[in-house]
Structure formats: structure tokens, C-alpha cells
Write a protein that holds these residues in place. Sequence first.
Motif, mmCIF file in Angstrom:
data_model
loop_
_atom_site.group_PDB
_atom_site.id
_atom_site.type_symbol
_atom_site.label_atom_id
_atom_site.label_comp_id
_atom_site.label_asym_id
_atom_site.label_seq_id
_atom_site.Cartn_x
_atom_site.Cartn_y
_atom_site.Cartn_z
ATOM 1 N N ILE A 202 32.321 40.656 33.964
ATOM 2 C CA ILE A 202 33.062 40.782 35.224
ATOM 3 C C ILE A 202 34.289 41.664 35.017
ATOM 4 O O ILE A 202 34.560 42.579 35.797
ATOM 5 N N TRP A 203 35.017 41.392 33.939
ATOM 6 C CA TRP A 203 36.201 42.200 33.637
ATOM 7 C C TRP A 203 35.797 43.652 33.339
ATOM 8 O O TRP A 203 36.469 44.587 33.774
ATOM 9 N N SER A 204 34.706 43.838 32.648
ATOM 10 C CA SER A 204 34.203 45.173 32.342
ATOM 11 C C SER A 204 33.899 45.951 33.623
ATOM 12 O O SER A 204 34.217 47.142 33.740
ATOM 13 N N ALA A 205 33.284 45.280 34.613
ATOM 14 C CA ALA A 205 32.968 45.933 35.882
ATOM 15 C C ALA A 205 34.246 46.322 36.628
ATOM 16 O O ALA A 205 34.316 47.405 37.235
ATOM 17 N N ILE A 206 35.247 45.465 36.571
ATOM 18 C CA ILE A 206 36.527 45.779 37.221
ATOM 19 C C ILE A 206 37.165 46.998 36.567
ATOM 20 O O ILE A 206 37.641 47.915 37.249
ATOM 21 N N LEU A 207 37.164 47.031 35.229
ATOM 22 C CA LEU A 207 37.742 48.174 34.506
ATOM 23 C C LEU A 207 36.960 49.452 34.790
ATOM 24 O O LEU A 207 37.554 50.534 34.888
ATOM 25 N N GLN A 208 35.647 49.343 34.923
ATOM 26 C CA GLN A 208 34.837 50.527 35.233
ATOM 27 C C GLN A 208 35.186 51.068 36.616
ATOM 28 O O GLN A 208 35.282 52.272 36.815
ATOM 29 N N PHE A 209 35.391 50.175 37.563
ATOM 30 C CA PHE A 209 35.787 50.580 38.921
ATOM 31 C C PHE A 209 37.132 51.310 38.884
ATOM 32 O O PHE A 209 37.290 52.383 39.478
ATOM 33 N N ILE A 210 38.096 50.733 38.180
ATOM 34 C CA ILE A 210 39.423 51.361 38.068
ATOM 35 C C ILE A 210 39.306 52.692 37.342
ATOM 36 O O ILE A 210 39.949 53.687 37.724
ATOM 37 N N SER A 211 38.479 52.738 36.299
ATOM 38 C CA SER A 211 38.309 53.966 35.512
ATOM 39 C C SER A 211 37.740 55.093 36.357
ATOM 40 O O SER A 211 38.112 56.257 36.179
ATOM 41 N N PHE A 212 36.807 54.770 37.269
ATOM 42 C CA PHE A 212 36.265 55.797 38.157
ATOM 43 C C PHE A 212 37.400 56.480 38.917
ATOM 44 O O PHE A 212 37.454 57.710 39.002
ATOM 45 N N TRP A 213 38.297 55.692 39.470
ATOM 46 C CA TRP A 213 39.407 56.268 40.232
ATOM 47 C C TRP A 213 40.363 57.024 39.331
ATOM 48 O O TRP A 213 40.913 58.070 39.728
ATOM 49 N N ALA A 214 40.575 56.510 38.119
ATOM 50 C CA ALA A 214 41.431 57.223 37.167
ATOM 51 C C ALA A 214 40.841 58.591 36.825
ATOM 52 O O ALA A 214 41.562 59.599 36.781
ATOM 53 N N ILE A 215 39.527 58.644 36.617
ATOM 54 C CA ILE A 215 38.855 59.922 36.332
ATOM 55 C C ILE A 215 38.978 60.845 37.538
ATOM 56 O O ILE A 215 39.254 62.041 37.402
ATOM 57 N N LEU A 216 38.800 60.305 38.706
ATOM 58 C CA LEU A 216 38.851 61.102 39.936
ATOM 59 C C LEU A 216 40.227 61.758 40.116
ATOM 60 O O LEU A 216 40.311 62.904 40.543
ATOM 61 N N PHE A 217 41.292 61.042 39.762
ATOM 62 C CA PHE A 217 42.638 61.582 39.970
ATOM 63 C C PHE A 217 43.223 62.284 38.748
ATOM 64 O O PHE A 217 44.051 63.182 38.899
ATOM 65 N N THR A 218 42.790 61.877 37.540
ATOM 66 C CA THR A 218 43.409 62.458 36.337
ATOM 67 C C THR A 218 42.432 63.240 35.460
ATOM 68 O O THR A 218 42.859 63.990 34.589
ATOM 69 N N GLY A 219 41.124 63.013 35.635
ATOM 70 C CA GLY A 219 40.134 63.655 34.777
ATOM 71 C C GLY A 219 40.020 63.005 33.409
ATOM 72 O O GLY A 219 39.407 63.552 32.497
ATOM 73 N N ARG A 220 40.595 61.810 33.273
ATOM 74 C CA ARG A 220 40.554 61.096 31.985
ATOM 75 C C ARG A 220 40.151 59.631 32.200
ATOM 76 O O ARG A 220 40.507 59.028 33.198
#
Length: 195
Positions: free
Chosen positions: A40-58
Motif C-alpha cells: 500500500i505504501w509502495s503504491a502511494i510512493l509510486q503515485f507521488i513519484s509519477f507527479w515528481a517525474i512529471l514536474f522535475t524529470g526525476r
Amino acid sequence: MTLTIKHQETYSRGELLLRTIFGFFYIGIPHFFLLFFVGIWSAILQFISFWAILFTGRYPESFFEFQVGVMRWNIRLNARLMNLSDGYPAFGIHGTDDQTSLDVPYPESLSRGLAIVKLLFGAIYVGIPHGFILFFRLIWGSILTFIAFWVVLFTGKYPESWHTFNVNTMRWSTRVNIYLGFMNDKYPPFSGQPD
């Protein structure tokens, strides 16, 4: 990505029987219980990471390391449940193991556009072709695992080519998960062969 599961010279018949008869209780239940919440925590981090990649490319590095730790835990567990390795799998994302290893290089930058494409169309252009082939590989791997049980029980040895086939299937599946999890931009090859 580098995934290895060592092929042992000999396998313990006692551990094999113990895992087969009671493995669900003393390996499966405690690990699956904890991995459910970690997942569950992994899925939450993946969701946040998608947005981080979208805005920062990292991909946030600490999130990336967590995801790799979850994958390592799953590989340790599956290696035991498929009788590819003896021993009890270590708990936790920081658990270590002499029999299995997974190394995923951290990407310095990721494509923002490709992240959107993966989100919208990943199930089509990755999931369908890879999933189709992996479905049949998993069926054959299950048959090999069943037969290997009897071979190990009578000889103490796991046929190396069968071991390699099952490890390659795990490697292939892991590559697909890494790609669809936004952890790299390299399209996974239609192969489980090591890099």
C-alpha cells in the motif's frame, strides 16, 4: 537491472518438504501480511513519484530505494516459495540474502512525456504483449517447479536449466514492473536473459 538467484550444488530435502507442507503458514502468511501493508505504501510512493517525474524529470531517490527494497523482498520470498533457494527469506526492505540479489541503477533523469504515455497506454503497449508471453512462461515454470520438487526430493539437485528458466521468467517480469513503475525509460526486452 541485474537479478540473480544462485543455483545451489545441492538442495535440502528436509527444507523442501517443510516448505511444501507448512510453507504457507510459516513463510507465506507472515511475509504476505507485511507485504500487503508495504505494498500500500509502495503504491502511494509510486503515485507521488509519477507527479515528481512529471514536474522535475526525476524519481525521488529515497522513494526509488524503497521500491527496489520491496522488489528485493518479493524476489527473496518467491525464490523460496518456488524452491529455487533454500533458507528462510529475510524480512524487510533492507533484508539481505546470500542466494538472491537485485540491483537497479538509479536514473538521473526520466522522460516526462514517456511517464504520461506509460500511465495512459502502458497496459496496452507493454502489458498486453509481455503479459501474454509471461502468462505461458509462468504456466510452464509452474510445471517445471512441480517436477523439480520430485527431482530435488529424490536427488537433492535442482536441474540447472529449469532453475535458469524460472529465474529468467522472474527477471523478465521484474524488468516489466520496473518500466511500468516509472523507474526507467528503457523498454523491457522480450527476454529474461541477463544483461
